[in-house]
Structure formats: C-alpha cells, structure tokens
Design an enzyme around this catalytic site. Structure first.
Site, PDB file in Angstrom:
ATOM      1  N   LYS A   1      -7.307   8.143  -0.692  1.00  0.00           N
ATOM      2  CA  LYS A   1      -8.597   8.523  -0.078  1.00  0.00           C
ATOM      3  C   LYS A   1      -9.143   9.814  -0.692  1.00  0.00           C
ATOM      4  O   LYS A   1      -9.379  10.811  -0.003  1.00  0.00           O
ATOM      5  CB  LYS A   1      -8.446   8.712   1.433  1.00  0.00           C
ATOM      6  CG  LYS A   1      -7.919   7.500   2.183  1.00  0.00           C
ATOM      7  CD  LYS A   1      -7.854   7.767   3.671  1.00  0.00           C
ATOM      8  CE  LYS A   1      -7.210   6.659   4.454  1.00  0.00           C
ATOM      9  NZ  LYS A   1      -5.738   6.521   4.231  1.00  0.00           N
TER      10      LYS A   1
ATOM     11  N   ASP B   1     -13.592  14.878  -2.989  1.00  0.00           N
ATOM     12  CA  ASP B   1     -13.684  16.180  -3.674  1.00  0.00           C
ATOM     13  C   ASP B   1     -14.970  16.163  -4.500  1.00  0.00           C
ATOM     14  O   ASP B   1     -15.776  15.231  -4.360  1.00  0.00           O
ATOM     15  CB  ASP B   1     -12.422  16.372  -4.554  1.00  0.00           C
ATOM     16  CG  ASP B   1     -12.036  17.833  -4.717  1.00  0.00           C
ATOM     17  OD1 ASP B   1     -12.933  18.657  -5.007  1.00  0.00           O
ATOM     18  OD2 ASP B   1     -10.843  18.157  -4.590  1.00  0.00           O
TER      19      ASP B   1
ATOM     20  N   THR C   1     -10.236   3.952  11.041  1.00  0.00           N
ATOM     21  CA  THR C   1     -10.041   3.056  12.191  1.00  0.00           C
ATOM     22  C   THR C   1      -9.417   3.770  13.387  1.00  0.00           C
ATOM     23  O   THR C   1      -9.370   3.212  14.482  1.00  0.00           O
ATOM     24  CB  THR C   1      -9.151   1.867  11.792  1.00  0.00           C
ATOM     25  OG1 THR C   1      -7.949   2.369  11.195  1.00  0.00           O
ATOM     26  CG2 THR C   1      -9.861   0.953  10.817  1.00  0.00           C
TER      27      THR C   1
ATOM     28  N   ASP D   1      -3.517   4.351  -1.722  1.00  0.00           N
ATOM     29  CA  ASP D   1      -4.435   4.763  -0.641  1.00  0.00           C
ATOM     30  C   ASP D   1      -4.386   6.281  -0.472  1.00  0.00           C
ATOM     31  O   ASP D   1      -3.799   6.793   0.473  1.00  0.00           O
ATOM     32  CB  ASP D   1      -4.002   4.031   0.643  1.00  0.00           C
ATOM     33  CG  ASP D   1      -4.822   4.421   1.862  1.00  0.00           C
ATOM     34  OD1 ASP D   1      -5.956   4.895   1.697  1.00  0.00           O
ATOM     35  OD2 ASP D   1      -4.302   4.246   2.988  1.00  0.00           O
TER      36      ASP D   1
ATOM     37  N   LYS E   1       0.846  -1.197   0.000  1.00  0.00           N
ATOM     38  CA  LYS E   1       0.000   0.000   0.000  1.00  0.00           C
ATOM     39  C   LYS E   1       0.879   1.244   0.000  1.00  0.00           C
ATOM     40  O   LYS E   1       1.807   1.347   0.817  1.00  0.00           O
ATOM     41  CB  LYS E   1      -0.910   0.008   1.240  1.00  0.00           C
ATOM     42  CG  LYS E   1      -1.885   1.169   1.249  1.00  0.00           C
ATOM     43  CD  LYS E   1      -2.851   1.074   2.421  1.00  0.00           C
ATOM     44  CE  LYS E   1      -2.312   1.672   3.693  1.00  0.00           C
ATOM     45  NZ  LYS E   1      -2.074   3.115   3.656  1.00  0.00           N
TER      46      LYS E   1
ATOM     47  N   ARG F   1       2.804  -0.478  10.743  1.00  0.00           N
ATOM     48  CA  ARG F   1       3.847  -0.429  11.769  1.00  0.00           C
ATOM     49  C   ARG F   1       4.156  -1.746  12.465  1.00  0.00           C
ATOM     50  O   ARG F   1       5.333  -1.969  12.810  1.00  0.00           O
ATOM     51  CB  ARG F   1       3.498   0.673  12.782  1.00  0.00           C
ATOM     52  CG  ARG F   1       3.688   2.070  12.197  1.00  0.00           C
ATOM     53  CD  ARG F   1       2.979   3.141  12.993  1.00  0.00           C
ATOM     54  NE  ARG F   1       1.533   3.051  12.826  1.00  0.00           N
ATOM     55  CZ  ARG F   1       0.673   3.917  13.335  1.00  0.00           C
ATOM     56  NH1 ARG F   1       1.104   4.937  14.046  1.00  0.00           N
ATOM     57  NH2 ARG F   1      -0.627   3.768  13.129  1.00  0.00           N
TER      58      ARG F   1
HETATM   59  O1  LIG Z   1      -9.415   3.747   8.295  1.00  0.00           O
HETATM   60  C1  LIG Z   1      -8.228   3.688   7.907  1.00  0.00           C
HETATM   61  C2  LIG Z   1      -7.851   3.895   6.592  1.00  0.00           C
HETATM   62  C3  LIG Z   1      -6.541   3.781   6.247  1.00  0.00           C
HETATM   63  N1  LIG Z   1      -5.593   3.475   7.152  1.00  0.00           N
HETATM   64  C4  LIG Z   1      -4.195   3.340   6.697  1.00  0.00           C
HETATM   65  O2  LIG Z   1      -3.750   2.000   6.953  1.00  0.00           O
HETATM   66  C5  LIG Z   1      -2.419   2.011   7.432  1.00  0.00           C
HETATM   67  C6  LIG Z   1      -2.378   1.399   8.804  1.00  0.00           C
HETATM   68  O3  LIG Z   1      -1.068   1.446   9.306  1.00  0.00           O
HETATM   69  P1  LIG Z   1      -0.666   0.885  10.746  1.00  0.00           P
HETATM   70  O4  LIG Z   1       0.753   1.313  10.883  1.00  0.00           O
HETATM   71  O5  LIG Z   1      -0.831  -0.610  10.699  1.00  0.00           O
HETATM   72  O6  LIG Z   1      -1.552   1.530  11.756  1.00  0.00           O
HETATM   73  C7  LIG Z   1      -1.939   3.457   7.385  1.00  0.00           C
HETATM   74  O7  LIG Z   1      -1.252   3.633   6.169  1.00  0.00           O
HETATM   75  C8  LIG Z   1      -3.212   4.274   7.366  1.00  0.00           C
HETATM   76  O8  LIG Z   1      -3.073   5.456   6.623  1.00  0.00           O
HETATM   77  C9  LIG Z   1      -5.954   3.270   8.457  1.00  0.00           C
HETATM   78  O9  LIG Z   1      -5.108   2.991   9.332  1.00  0.00           O
HETATM   79  N2  LIG Z   1      -7.282   3.363   8.802  1.00  0.00           N
END
Ligand SMILES: O=c1ccn([C@@H]2O[C@H](COP(=O)(O)O)[C@@H](O)[C@H]2O)c(=O)[nH]1
Length: 234
Positions: free
Chosen positions: A63, A66, A120, A61, A34, A211
């Site tokens: 998002k 607009d 999230t 990603d 991603k 992460r």
């Molecule tokens: O609702 C959302 C939409 C996108 N993300 C993205 O996913 C990854 C999660 O990364 P972690 O390091 O595992 O937390 C990150 O790139 C976000 O921009 C999300 O977390 N929640």
C-alpha cells in the site's frame, strides 16, 4: 504457475518460517498468496523468492503512499522482483498513481497495479475522523473513478462496493476484496464484510482471505469450506 481461483490467502505471519509452513500446505493451482507489511518487514524480499520458487503468484500488499517519484520507484522495485500484483493508496492522488503506472509501462513490466480505496476496517465514523464526510461507498466510488482515470488495473475495496464499481468501471477493472468472512468466521477488526459467495455474486474479481483460514483450527478444512461455498456446494 497461475490459477483461475479468485482466492488470495493473506500470509500475515511474524516470520518467514511460519509463512512458509502455511504456504507448504497450500497449492498454487488453488490460490494466490498475499505478502503484507508485517511479513515483508520481517523477512524482506526473501519471502518473495521463496513463494515464487514454490510456484505461487504473489500480491505484494505494501500500500505505497508517498510522493510520485518515490512510489513509482517502489512499484518498479516490486515488479522487478516478479510479483503478480502490487498496490498503492488511491488517496495519494492522480499524479502519484499516474507516475506509478507510467513507470511500469515505460519498463514493460506487466505486474498488476491496483489502488486501495477505503480500508475495509473503516466505516463512516472513521472517515469523519479524518475529515471525510462522504459515506464509505461514496468515497470508494470517487477513488475508484480516479484510479481508473490514472491508468491502473483496479482497486482494493469492500465487496459491499463491488457491484457499483463493476457498473461504473466495467468487468475488466479488478475488484480485489478483503473483509471476506465465511459464516463460520469472526469479523475481527473488519467492518465492511461479506461472505465469499456473496462477494463473487456482487462482482469481486479476487477475494482476500486471511484469518478465517490462517487462524482456523484446521486451515485446510476452512479453505475447503470456502471453495465448496464458491462452487455452490453449500
Ligand atoms: O482494505 C483493506 C486492505 C487490505 N487488507 C488486508 O487484507 C488482509 C485481510 O485479512 P483478514 O485476516 O482476512 O482480515 C490483511 O492482510 C489486510 O492487511 C484489508 O483487510 N483491508
């Protein structure tokens, strides 16, 4: 190359070199990648070319959110660069999502188009701050229904909502779930989290992991531990 793995590794890095250093340790047969706002803003389309050249499916990603014409054109631009998946914000509304889906079909572009429901990182009090009094799950379900009616392929949601979305929208509707946290990982800024095995059990079709792998002391060991959990080895 494509993969059957549900894993999508989030390359949240500040430079192309750092992202490729991680990508070169990964295998396109074992995961997808991603590219998000930080990396794309730093490196531009070069990162897509580099990852495609290494055989990875890429979820761009960004998002988009607009007016309909702007989002449709941005989605088309992403798809024409060969990305496997691209997303918009469902809160941009029906007309915006319909315009984006129509643009792809008008140009016979097969990139998966999905919509973010409720981030999230958000919980009920964060929704209340922006005037939404529904619970996160209620709001996610409303936006998932709107996304499906608008002709998109699925949603980004928390794995905590995946079972309900599967029941409402069906198995073929994609449930792409960030906020995945194996037992060994910190939650960081995520609120609605779930372990990899529980997320698959709940009906997630794809797991976004950043992460817990990329910031791990040994990223490949962390990835292997997640794969073992998914295979039922733990
Ligand atoms: O609702 C959302 C939409 C996108 N993300 C993205 O996913 C990854 C999660 O990364 P972690 O390091 O595992 O937390 C990150 O790139 C976000 O921009 C999300 O977390 N929640």
């Amino acid at each position: 190359m494509s993969t059957d793995s549900p894993l999508i590794i989030a390359l949240d890095y500040p430079s192309l070199d750092a992202a490729l250093c991680m990508a070169d340790q990964l295998d396109p047969a074992r995961c997808r990648l991603k590219v998000g706002k930080e990396l794309f803003t730093r490196s531009g389309p070069a990162v897509l070319e580099a990852l495609h050249g290494r055989g990875f499916d890429v979820f761009l990603d960004l998002k988009f959110h607009d007016i309909p014409n702007t989002v449709a054109s941005a989605v088309q631009a992403a798809a024409e660069q060969g990305v496997w998946m691209v997303n918009v914000h469902a809160s941009g509304g029906r007309k915006m999502m319909e315009a984006a889906a129509k643009r792809l079909s008008d140009h016979q572009l097969t990139t998966h188009l999905i919509a973010v429901t409720v981030l999230t990182s958000m919980q009920a009090e964060d929704l209340a701050d922006v005037g939404i009094t529904a619970s996160p799950a209620e709001h996610v379900m409303r936006l998932a229904a709107l996304t499906q009616q608008s002709g998109l392929d699925g949603v980004v949601c928390s794995a905590q909502e995946a079972a309900q979305i599967k029941a409402q929208c069906g198995s073929a509707f994609l449930k792409v779930t960030p906020g995945i946290r194996p037992s060994f990982a910190a939650a960081n800024d995520q609120q609605r989290i779930m372990t990899p095995a529980d997320a698959m059990q709940a009906g997630s079709t794809h797991l976004v992991v950043g992460r817990p792998v990329t910031q791990a002391e040994d990223p490949m060991a962390a990835l292997a531990a997640i794969e073992a959990e998914l295979a039922g080895g733990q």
